[in-house]
Design an enzyme around this catalytic site. Structure first.
Site, PDB file in Angstrom:
ATOM      1  N   TYR A 137       0.964  -1.080   0.009  1.00 48.75           N
ATOM      2  CA  TYR A 137       0.097  -0.103   0.020  1.00 48.75           C
ATOM      3  C   TYR A 137       0.809   1.455   0.142  1.00 48.75           C
ATOM      4  O   TYR A 137       1.628   1.267   0.931  1.00 48.75           O
ATOM      5  CB  TYR A 137      -0.916   0.014   1.217  1.00 48.75           C
ATOM      6  CG  TYR A 137      -1.966   1.012   1.342  1.00 48.75           C
ATOM      7  CD1 TYR A 137      -2.211   1.967   0.195  1.00 48.75           C
ATOM      8  CD2 TYR A 137      -2.692   1.133   2.506  1.00 48.75           C
ATOM      9  CE1 TYR A 137      -3.144   2.786   0.379  1.00 48.75           C
ATOM     10  CE2 TYR A 137      -3.662   2.123   2.778  1.00 48.75           C
ATOM     11  CZ  TYR A 137      -3.948   3.126   1.549  1.00 48.75           C
ATOM     12  OH  TYR A 137      -4.959   3.913   1.619  1.00 48.75           O
ATOM     13  N   LYS A 165      -1.349  -0.994  -4.123  1.00 49.89           N
ATOM     14  CA  LYS A 165      -2.398  -0.105  -4.113  1.00 49.89           C
ATOM     15  C   LYS A 165      -1.810   1.280  -4.334  1.00 49.89           C
ATOM     16  O   LYS A 165      -1.211   1.758  -3.433  1.00 49.89           O
ATOM     17  CB  LYS A 165      -3.108  -0.326  -2.844  1.00 49.89           C
ATOM     18  CG  LYS A 165      -4.317   0.584  -2.463  1.00 49.89           C
ATOM     19  CD  LYS A 165      -4.955   0.394  -1.479  1.00 49.89           C
ATOM     20  CE  LYS A 165      -6.184   1.347  -1.250  1.00 49.89           C
ATOM     21  NZ  LYS A 165      -6.653   1.235   0.176  1.00 49.89           N
TER      22      LYS A 165
END
Length: 305
Positions: A137, A165
């Protein structure tokens, strides 16, 4: 072990609570069922929208187990891991693996501003401790730690770090990643208000927020873009944007939970110190949602394209 493709729409699901603060598993699964019916490809459990900072390891594993038992054969079940210590992250991932979780979304070390070297060592040590596929992320806006192109250059050697992400808010980063690494890392947009733009630039998926309340519209945008039906996707996306902007707010959890109430697939209960929206801000968000519902577009048969 289920093969995680990291393609499609992955709701960052909210954690449902009862009024007394306990987990509300039936309501949680009701929302998941709506997501699956709408055509989502996986879920991310216990992320920022899942109130990660206020739920325990046991609770996030309980949520994951409930989803695995309910729809785990149909979708990817991804557990968010946001820890301050390497050994805590490894312990949680080991427990997640034991109950059958399919993959991990991994944040940099929390509660401390680490050096790039420390972030890399954290990611590598955790990846080497498990066979589960991992999505990094990358959200320097909210978490003040950027996973740079140079850092991904070192992470590309780690076989089970498969995806990112992408939440840098820089659409060019999709092209930058593709130019440097080709298809080595799957790229999933992590910012609702940039989703169509990043999909057009080649992003493979969308870790979405407002999907929690509007699953069909979210999946429709994704599938129409991937099918090249851009005008149809754009019509839905333009309608959707004022609602999607509720995702880029410090109160995104409260905003999206209110949206779930309005669409009949959630509750507003949050854990302290969060409080449900009230006063003028609540009225503002309600007005956006009510206008959206009043003008909700007719969707094409997106599930069969």
């Amino acid at each position: 072990m289920r093969q995680v493709e990291w393609n499609g729409v992955y709701p960052a699901v909210t954690t449902k609570f009862k009024a007394n603060g306990e987990l509300d598993i039936p309501t949680f699964l009701k929302n998941i069922e709506f997501q699956v019916k709408a055509g989502i490809d996986g879920v991310v459990i216990g992320g920022s929208l899942g109130e990660s900072s206020t739920i325990t390891h046991d609770e996030r594993l309980e949520l994951a187990k409930a989803v695995l038992e309910s729809v785990g054969a149909k979708i990817d079940v991804i557990l968010n891991v946001a820890e301050g210590a390497t050994h805590n992250a490894i312990e949680l991932i080991q427990r997640a693996s034991e109950i059958g979780v399919h993959g991990i979304m991994l944040l940099p070390p929390m509660m401390y501003k680490p050096t790039d070297e420390e972030v890399l060592e954290y990611f590598i040590s955790i990846a080497q401790s498990t066979q589960l596929p991992i999505m990094i992320y990358n959200n320097p806006v909210d978490y003040k730690i950027e996973v740079t192109i140079e850092m991904f250059g070192q992470l590309k050697e780690i076989e089970n770090i498969n995806a990112v992400k992408e939440s840098t808010r820089d659409i060019s980063n999709v092209t930058r990643m593709k130019n440097h690494f080709g298809d080595r890392f799957k790229i999933l947009c992590g910012v609702d208000t940039l989703a169509m733009e990043e999909l057009l630039m080649g992003a493979d998926g969308w870790v979405a927020g407002l999907v929690d309340a509007f699953p069909a519209e979210t999946v429709a945008v994704y599938r129409l873009v991937k099918a090249g039906r851009i005008d149809e996707a754009l019509k839905i996306y333009r309608w959707f944007l004022p609602i999607l902007e509720l995702d880029i707010s410090p109160q995104l959890v409260q905003n999206i939970k209110l949206a779930e109430v309005i669409t009949g697939i959630g509750t507003e209960h949050v854990r302290a110190p969060r409080q449900a929206l009230k006063g003028d801000e609540r009225l503002r968000v309600l007005a956006i949602l009510e206008k959206g519902l009043a003008t909700r577009p007719q969707l094409p048969d997106y599930l069969n394209i």
